[in-house]
Design a protein around this motif. Structure first.
Motif, PDB file in Angstrom:
ATOM      1  N   VAL A 134       2.379   3.899   2.119  1.00 40.81           N
ATOM      2  CA  VAL A 134       2.511   2.982   3.374  1.00 40.81           C
ATOM      3  C   VAL A 134       2.251   1.528   3.034  1.00 40.81           C
ATOM      4  CG1 VAL A 134       1.508   2.167   5.719  1.00 40.81           C
ATOM      5  CG2 VAL A 134       1.675   4.723   4.798  1.00 40.81           C
ATOM      6  N   LYS A 135       2.999   0.511   3.209  1.00 37.47           N
ATOM      7  CA  LYS A 135       3.163  -0.813   2.716  1.00 37.47           C
ATOM      8  C   LYS A 135       2.252  -1.627   3.720  1.00 37.47           C
ATOM      9  CE  LYS A 135       5.574  -5.012   1.410  1.00 37.47           C
ATOM     10  NZ  LYS A 135       4.670  -5.740   2.432  1.00 37.47           N
ATOM     11  N   PHE A 136       0.996  -1.975   3.626  1.00 38.20           N
ATOM     12  CA  PHE A 136       0.344  -2.703   4.317  1.00 38.20           C
ATOM     13  C   PHE A 136       0.450  -4.236   4.386  1.00 38.20           C
ATOM     14  CE2 PHE A 136      -2.247   1.102   3.889  1.00 38.20           C
ATOM     15  CZ  PHE A 136      -2.094   1.703   5.102  1.00 38.20           C
ATOM     16  N   ASP A 137       0.754  -5.007   5.710  1.00 44.34           N
ATOM     17  CA  ASP A 137       0.999  -6.466   5.812  1.00 44.34           C
ATOM     18  C   ASP A 137      -0.262  -7.148   5.872  1.00 44.34           C
ATOM     19  OD1 ASP A 137       4.187  -6.261   5.599  1.00 44.34           O
ATOM     20  OD2 ASP A 137       3.559  -4.976   7.584  1.00 44.34           O
ATOM     21  N   LYS A 154      -3.393  -6.347  -3.886  1.00 51.18           N
ATOM     22  CA  LYS A 154      -2.681  -6.543  -4.921  1.00 51.18           C
ATOM     23  C   LYS A 154      -1.474  -5.551  -4.952  1.00 51.18           C
ATOM     24  CE  LYS A 154      -2.906  -6.333  -9.922  1.00 51.18           C
ATOM     25  NZ  LYS A 154      -3.805  -5.691 -11.321  1.00 51.18           N
ATOM     26  N   ARG A 155      -1.801  -4.425  -4.363  1.00 47.83           N
ATOM     27  CA  ARG A 155      -0.450  -3.527  -4.386  1.00 47.83           C
ATOM     28  C   ARG A 155       0.603  -3.890  -3.363  1.00 47.83           C
ATOM     29  NH1 ARG A 155      -2.448   2.499  -2.787  1.00 47.83           N
ATOM     30  NH2 ARG A 155      -3.398   2.153  -4.752  1.00 47.83           N
ATOM     31  N   TRP A 156       0.212  -4.492  -2.378  1.00 46.66           N
ATOM     32  CA  TRP A 156       1.289  -4.865  -1.278  1.00 46.66           C
ATOM     33  C   TRP A 156       1.202  -6.469  -1.066  1.00 46.66           C
ATOM     34  CZ3 TRP A 156       4.167  -1.068  -1.193  1.00 46.66           C
ATOM     35  CH2 TRP A 156       3.725   0.556  -1.433  1.00 46.66           C
ATOM     36  N   GLN A 157       0.642  -7.199  -1.796  1.00 45.49           N
ATOM     37  CA  GLN A 157       0.615  -8.684  -1.476  1.00 45.49           C
ATOM     38  C   GLN A 157       0.150  -8.890  -0.053  1.00 45.49           C
ATOM     39  OE1 GLN A 157       3.601  -7.485  -3.334  1.00 45.49           O
ATOM     40  NE2 GLN A 157       1.964  -7.703  -5.010  1.00 45.49           N
ATOM     41  N   ALA A 158      -0.676  -8.117   0.706  1.00 46.67           N
ATOM     42  CA  ALA A 158      -1.252  -8.001   1.834  1.00 46.67           C
ATOM     43  C   ALA A 158      -2.041  -9.247   2.319  1.00 46.67           C
ATOM     44  CB  ALA A 158      -1.950  -6.636   2.256  1.00 46.67           C
ATOM     45  N   LYS A 159      -2.205  -9.912   3.171  1.00 50.35           N
ATOM     46  CA  LYS A 159      -3.232 -10.938   3.978  1.00 50.35           C
ATOM     47  C   LYS A 159      -4.388 -10.118   4.080  1.00 50.35           C
ATOM     48  CE  LYS A 159      -0.541 -14.414   3.363  1.00 50.35           C
ATOM     49  NZ  LYS A 159      -0.680 -15.262   2.278  1.00 50.35           N
ATOM     50  N   GLY A 201       2.918  -4.680  19.439  1.00 49.15           N
ATOM     51  CA  GLY A 201       3.982  -4.062  18.496  1.00 49.15           C
ATOM     52  C   GLY A 201       3.347  -3.784  17.111  1.00 49.15           C
ATOM     53  N   HIS A 202       1.950  -4.045  16.725  1.00 48.65           N
ATOM     54  CA  HIS A 202       1.720  -3.653  15.562  1.00 48.65           C
ATOM     55  C   HIS A 202       1.488  -2.127  15.294  1.00 48.65           C
ATOM     56  CE1 HIS A 202       1.670  -7.915  14.750  1.00 48.65           C
ATOM     57  NE2 HIS A 202       1.003  -8.055  15.750  1.00 48.65           N
ATOM     58  N   SER A 203       1.630  -1.638  14.134  1.00 45.28           N
ATOM     59  CA  SER A 203       1.092  -0.246  13.719  1.00 45.28           C
ATOM     60  C   SER A 203      -0.076  -0.322  13.237  1.00 45.28           C
ATOM     61  CB  SER A 203       2.265   0.119  12.769  1.00 45.28           C
ATOM     62  OG  SER A 203       3.479   0.297  13.137  1.00 45.28           O
TER      63      SER A 203
END
Length: 400
Positions: A96-99, A119-124, A31-33
């Motif tokens: 696009v907000k990347f997780d 930094k932009r999206w606080q992504a892991k 289910g991930h993009s």
């Protein structure tokens, strides 16, 4: 989650088989993009492009030649990658907000891309550590530890480890090597994330009745040993040629070498000069035809230069295991793939350069078909229990 995958692998079709495409499909099934950034080298004369394929979004970025080229162009190309990738990402996926940011080595030059998106999206961030550079280049004497080149890449390596929330290593020896040589890295963020495949029903062909072997002029009355993959310095080509020469004294074993790389021309020159009767060299086969050929062989070969101090885990073992081939390895003493194969009953190994022991192991493989069959079954069992995309997916996602 929205997951961006940064890779040096040339990905154009997600439905193709491969350690990265197989894993990408597993993420999509869950289910991930998936957003994939992949190079299109200048030799292909194509521009940067964006398209959708197999449920994934693929951004192919025009780069210099970074594989199967001179070390100078490869080095410059690696250094330019992060700027080229970041420019393309900002142009096409700026909002696009990347997780999760997923990436592998090689290369070690994605730091700016990773830091910017993190930094932009606080992504892991998750690093799949497939090789350990620049130490592997030092092992092969491409440059020294005192060189500016080494110090530049070593700083990038240290930065890459520090910005990665998790580091997935291919084997226990990989974890131990990183821990010993990078004491500032928190060992709790390191774990096993193996090279892995999506299991499909691989059926071994009938060697005696094979039109493919007939077309390639490969004998059907001998035990077939196959080496498939890169032909470069990491494989210890000098020892491969020594093995091929020694095998000319035998009448019951035949070596098939399939591959390309920086040392291919040297290997071909050896074949042209010596015209061996007990081996053949194939420069290229389509993926499916190569898999068919593996399924017609009896033993899979793994080669690594004996100078390596970094523990490599060659992905070429996976098709051997899928087709239930036992493995014969000529490797360095620092990798643990030999001991893993030996301890689990699906392979034998000796140090690269020990021609006498290696040829003894060739004899051991040749003399008992039933033993080869049992070893192959054990390899397939180990694959199913350790090297599937489900295992790879779980290793990554348990952290997030």
């Amino acid at each position: 989650m929205n997951i961006i995958f940064l890779t040096l692998g040339r990905i154009s079709n997600v439905t193709d088989s491969g350690i990265y495409t197989d894993l990408i499909r597993e993420f999509i099934r869950n289910g991930h993009s998936m957003y994939i950034v992949t190079p299109v080298e200048r030799r292909y004369q194509q521009s940067t492009e964006l398209y959708d394929n197999g449920g994934a979004h693929i951004l192919r970025v025009k780069t210099l030649n970074i594989q199967k080229t001179s070390y100078v162009e490869k080095g410059v190309g690696m250094l330019l990658l992060e700027m080229q990738y970041l420019r393309a990402i900002n142009k096409y996926w700026r909002y696009v907000k990347f997780d999760l940011i997923l990436y592998s080595t090689p290369p070690i030059t994605f730091n700016k891309v990773i830091c910017t998106l993190k930094k932009r999206w606080q992504a892991k961030t998750y690093l799949m550590l497939k090789d350990i550079f620049p130490q592997n280049a030092v092992d092969l004497e491409l440059f020294s530890k005192n060189s500016i080149v080494y110090k530049l890449f070593r700083k990038k390596e240290e930065k890459l480890y520090s910005i990665s929330d998790c580091i997935g290593c291919t084997s226990p020896a990989n974890i131990e090597f990183v821990r010993l040589h990078n004491p500032t890295v928190n060992p709790k963020k390191m774990d096993i994330c193996p090279n892995c495949v999506e299991l499909v029903d691989r059926i071994k062909g009938d060697k005696k009745q094979s039109p493919l072997l007939k077309k390639l002029n490969i004998p059907t009355d001998k035990v077939l040993f196959i080496y498939g993959g890169n032909l470069g310095r990491p494989q210890g080509i000098d020892f491969l040629l020594e093995v091929l020469k020694a095998n000319e004294k035998r009448s019951d074993s035949f070596f098939i070498v399939v591959g390309s790389g920086t040392e291919y021309d040297r290997v071909k020159s050896w074949y042209d000069a010596h015209k061996p009767q007990n081996s053949c060299l194939l420069s290229y086969l389509p993926k499916e035809k190569y898999n068919d050929l593996v399924g017609l062989c009896d033993v899979g070969l793994v080669l690594l230069d004996k100078r390596f101090t970094v523990p490599n885990t060659p992905s070429r073992i996976l098709p051997y295991m899928e087709y239930r081939l036992p493995m014969l390895m000529a490797i360095d003493t620092h990798t643990d793939i030999g001991s893993i194969a030996l301890n689990n009953g699906f392979g034998l190994w000796t140090e690269s350069g020990d021609i006498e022991t290696f040829m003894d192991l060739v004899e051991y493989m040749v003399e008992d078909e039933q033993r080869r069959t049992e070893m192959g079954k054990k390899g397939y069992k180990y694959l199913c229990e350790n090297y599937t995309v489900e295992k790879g997916y779980e290793a990554i996602m348990k952290n997030f």
